[in-house]
Design an enzyme around this catalytic site. Structure first.
Site, short mmCIF file in Angstrom:
data_model
loop_
_atom_site.label_atom_id
_atom_site.label_comp_id
_atom_site.label_asym_id
_atom_site.label_seq_id
_atom_site.Cartn_x
_atom_site.Cartn_y
_atom_site.Cartn_z
N GLN A 92 77.56 -42.81 -32.20
CA GLN A 92 78.45 -41.68 -31.91
C GLN A 92 79.51 -42.11 -30.90
OE1 GLN A 92 78.28 -38.56 -33.46
NE2 GLN A 92 80.23 -38.30 -32.46
N LYS B 103 73.97 -33.75 -37.20
CA LYS B 103 73.78 -34.80 -38.22
C LYS B 103 72.28 -34.95 -38.53
CE LYS B 103 78.06 -37.08 -36.93
NZ LYS B 103 78.73 -38.15 -36.20
N ASP C 102 79.44 -44.90 -41.33
CA ASP C 102 80.71 -44.25 -40.96
C ASP C 102 81.92 -44.93 -41.60
OD1 ASP C 102 80.24 -41.97 -39.41
OD2 ASP C 102 79.81 -43.16 -37.62
#
Ligand code: NAD
Length: 298
Positions: free
Chosen positions: A96, A52, A119
């Site tokens: 994460q 990422k 997200d």
């Protein structure tokens, strides 16, 4: 049969994002800024975060990696997120997953301000998505939709069967495929482990014009479970032993590709299908949050 080339498509999307960032920074704006938080040293999570950050560099974003040992407290992490929420130079925050067991995933995801929630996991963003209001969509299902749209695969009135019901893939996938927007208005059927246990999985998969599989079970979908001409999207990422490979393993999806591909109109490869699209959509989400924060319209 045509491959849905996520690698190529994500590269095109990154080029588009990079061009836009160049244009915006040339006009005097700061760079979009994504912060990725990783707790512990789970190797898969470390790889995901590294890819990422690499993608941010590729398109000209600023990125910050915050790495913490797995014994930090939940309160510490929540405070950290609170200060990032208040930082006007931060556009997107991602934590994460998975987190260590002593830290509540729900509490952490709800601590991220919806306007920094890159997200799209915050209940406010999920609620807005369900209602068809503007919101940040979870990157993996958003990437699948983008793929269907760019390959001009009709979804309106088609039967879309989604296997897997997780909060990050299967459930938002069903919501997006049935929603009233490009890539939506499909008739959706949602299956899970209990569909399999009841012996009904093939009954549903054979009805699918569009079959999206997100289970983490290698070879779950066999050739005889798919209708001729279907579009098959394999979200699964599974590491299986492969002694012929120097790494000792290879990555496969949830679909028995060699059996299923000959029956399909379109199919995603693994790797090189949905995975790269997820990263591209994360970048797109960051850019959108940045533009919203800076009040930039286009
Ligand atoms: P999860 O474990 O949270 O959910 C799995 C779902 O699959 C559950 O709803 C379960 O009921 C269902 N399931 C399990 N076994 C089944 C069976 N035999 N028959 C029918 N349904 C079954 O998983 P997840 O986080 O949604 O991830 C699913 C897969 O997608 C994993 O392989 C993961 O690595 C991969 N993934 C890929 C990306 C990407 O970018 N390509 C992103 C996220 C997850």
């Amino acid at each position: 049969m045509e491959l849905l080339d996520g690698k190529k498509l994500s590269s095109d999307l990154k080029d588009e994002i990079q061009a836009e960032v160049r244009h915006l920074t040339a006009a005097g704006h700061r760079k979009p800024h994504l912060v990725a938080i990783l707790v512990g040293n789970n190797p898969a999570s470390m790889t995901y975060v590294a890819s990422k950050v690499k993608a941010c560099n590729r398109v000209g974003f600023a990125s910050t990696e915050m790495l913490y040992p797995d014994d930090i407290t939940e309160a510490f992490l929540l405070r950290k997120i609170g200060s990032l929420n208040a930082d006007p130079d931060v556009d997107g925050i991602l934590v994460q997953l998975p987190l260590p067991a002593h830290i509540s995933e729900n509490k952490v995801l709800e601590a991220i301000a919806p306007e920094r929630d890159v997200d799209g996991f915050h209940p406010v963003n999920i609620g807005r998505m369900v209602k068809g209001l503007p919101s940040t969509w979870p990157a993996t299902p958003a990437g699948v939709l983008e793929m269907l749209i760019r390959y001009k695969i009709e979804t309106v009135g088609k039967v879309a069967v989604i296997i897997g019901k997780s909060n990050i893939v299967g459930t938002p996938m069903r919501i997006l495929l049935s929603g009233d927007h490009p890539g939506g208005n499909a008739t959706t059927i949602s299956c899970d482990i209990y569909t399999s246990k009841a012996g009904n999985l093939a009954h549903f998969t054979r009805q699918a014009d569009i079959l999206v599989v997100a289970t983490g079970v290698p070879n779950l979908i066999r050739g005889d479970m798919v209708k001729e001409g279907a579009t098959v999207v394999d979200v699964g990422i599974n590491r299986i032993e492969d002694k012929s490979n120097t790494k000792g393993y290879k990555i496969v999806g949830d679909v028995a590709f060699d059996e299923v591909a000959p029956k399909c109109s379109y199919i995603t490869p693994v790797p090189g299908g949905v995975g790269p699209m997820t990263i591209a959509m994360l970048l797109q989400n960051t850019l959108k949050l940045y533009k919203k924060q800076l009040g930039i319209d286009s």
